[in-house]
Design an enzyme around this catalytic site. Structure first.
Site, PDB file in Angstrom:
ATOM      1  NE  ARG A 149      31.736  15.428  50.273  1.00 54.31           N
ATOM      2  CZ  ARG A 149      32.720  16.002  50.988  1.00 54.31           C
ATOM      3  NH1 ARG A 149      33.648  16.738  50.383  1.00 54.31           N
ATOM      4  NH2 ARG A 149      32.789  15.820  52.287  1.00 54.31           N
TER       5      ARG A 149
ATOM      6  CB  SER B  59      27.384  10.627  52.593  1.00 52.33           C
ATOM      7  OG  SER B  59      28.101  10.650  53.810  1.00 52.33           O
TER       8      SER B  59
ATOM      9  CD  GLU C  22      28.313  12.609  49.165  1.00 54.10           C
ATOM     10  OE1 GLU C  22      29.290  11.949  49.566  1.00 54.10           O
ATOM     11  OE2 GLU C  22      27.806  13.547  49.818  1.00 54.10           O
TER      12      GLU C  22
END
Length: 310
Positions: A178, A227, A297
């Site tokens: 990520r 998310s 995130e």
């Protein structure tokens, strides 16, 4: 150009062939449907138009990019400066030699996976399960179902804050979980991906499986940002959130999803502050129980209103 008069725009911003809107509402452009306005919302006509605009704009003017708004909270006080939003003109996919797909910066991952399937190209199926346009997916090295951007990207075309157009090979991005080293000021206008020859029926079957799994496990038909937190190394964020007793937790009209605990929801009338405060409460409870700090995130941008806790 819309909303602002030409004279007002020309005194603040350089002209473009695309569109400029002053005091533009951003809530309708995000999946949470919350947040304030952009001081300026700019939709360039093409890459050259964007480059020319950035070369001429005052270097002190803040500039940010907004994709399809699927992984972002726009704060209630709005955003100062310029928000760049690539219009549908930047959404396209074409096949090139060597089983490659080139796409525009506002193309949805869903669209890329569909074109790949139609062209009998595999390894791009995972994109079917990721909400977002390609610029944001590259920036965060989006991934799911065993795949991620780093495994298929060849190169990316981007425009820097000074207007320079650059082409970066995948190696320069130094992808990790990520994470990428895509510069904060970079706006992705094109990307080139590598596919592999595959069986069309098997590719479509895998995509259908991804769709079904996502529908079954995630609140995909709700106002959500996807998310919320990254998975800490060795853990799953949703399990930590669940075990910390946060499933179904509410602040105002914001709720931790009862279907998937790593999703925050706007039940209808939540503010951006409600959603961000709820996320911070989740982080605090997980930290207190496990000693683990969850990392956001979802991006949070803009100004808080006076009195907002978040």
């Amino acid at each position: 150009m819309t909303t602002a008069t030409s004279s007002n725009i020309s005194s603040k911003l350089p002209s473009i062939r695309g569109e400029i809107e002053a005091n533009a509402p951003l809530a309708p452009l995000t999946w949470f449907r919350v947040g304030g306005n952009a001081e300026w919302l700019v939709s360039p006509y093409d890459t050259e138009d964007l480059s020319d605009f950035l070369k001429k704009i005052d270097p002190s003017m803040p500039v940010r990019v907004l994709g399809i708004g699927s992984n972002v909270i726009i704060r209630d006080g709005g955003v100062s400066g310029v928000i760049i939003r690539l219009p549908r003109r930047f959404s396209w996919v074409k096949r090139e030699e060597g089983n490659r797909l080139r796409c525009g910066g506002s193309t949805l991952g869903m669209m890329i996976s569909k074109v790949a399937a139609a062209e009998s190209l595999t390894n791009l199926e995972f994109m079917r399960g990721i909400p977002g346009s390609i610029g944001g997916m590259i920036r965060m090295n989006a991934g799911a179902y065993g795949g991620d951007i780093s495994k298929i990207l060849i190169q990316v075309t981007l425009v820097r804050r000074n207007g320079d157009i650059e082409i970066w090979p995948v190696e320069k991005l130094n992808f990790a979980y990520r994470y990428s080293e895509l510069p904060e000021d970079a706006i992705v206008t094109e990307a080139l991906f590598q596919g592999q020859p595959g069986d069309k029926d098997k590719i479509e079957a895998q995509m259908n499986k991804i769709i079904a799994e996502r529908e079954a496990s995630q609140p995909v038909r709700s106002r959500t940002g996807g998310s919320t937190f990254k998975n800490p190394e060795g853990y799953k964020a949703w399990e930590l959130i669940d075990e910390a007793g946060c499933r179904g937790l509410k602040i105002g009209d914001a709720e931790v999803s009862t279907k998937h605990a790593n999703f925050l929801l706007n039940l209808g009338d939540a503010t951006a502050a409600d959603i961000e405060n709820l996320g911070e409460e989740v982080r605090a409870r997980v930290k207190a129980k496990f000693g683990i700090t969850l990392e956001w995130e979802i991006k949070r941008i803009g100004h808080k209103l006076d009195g907002d806790k978040a």
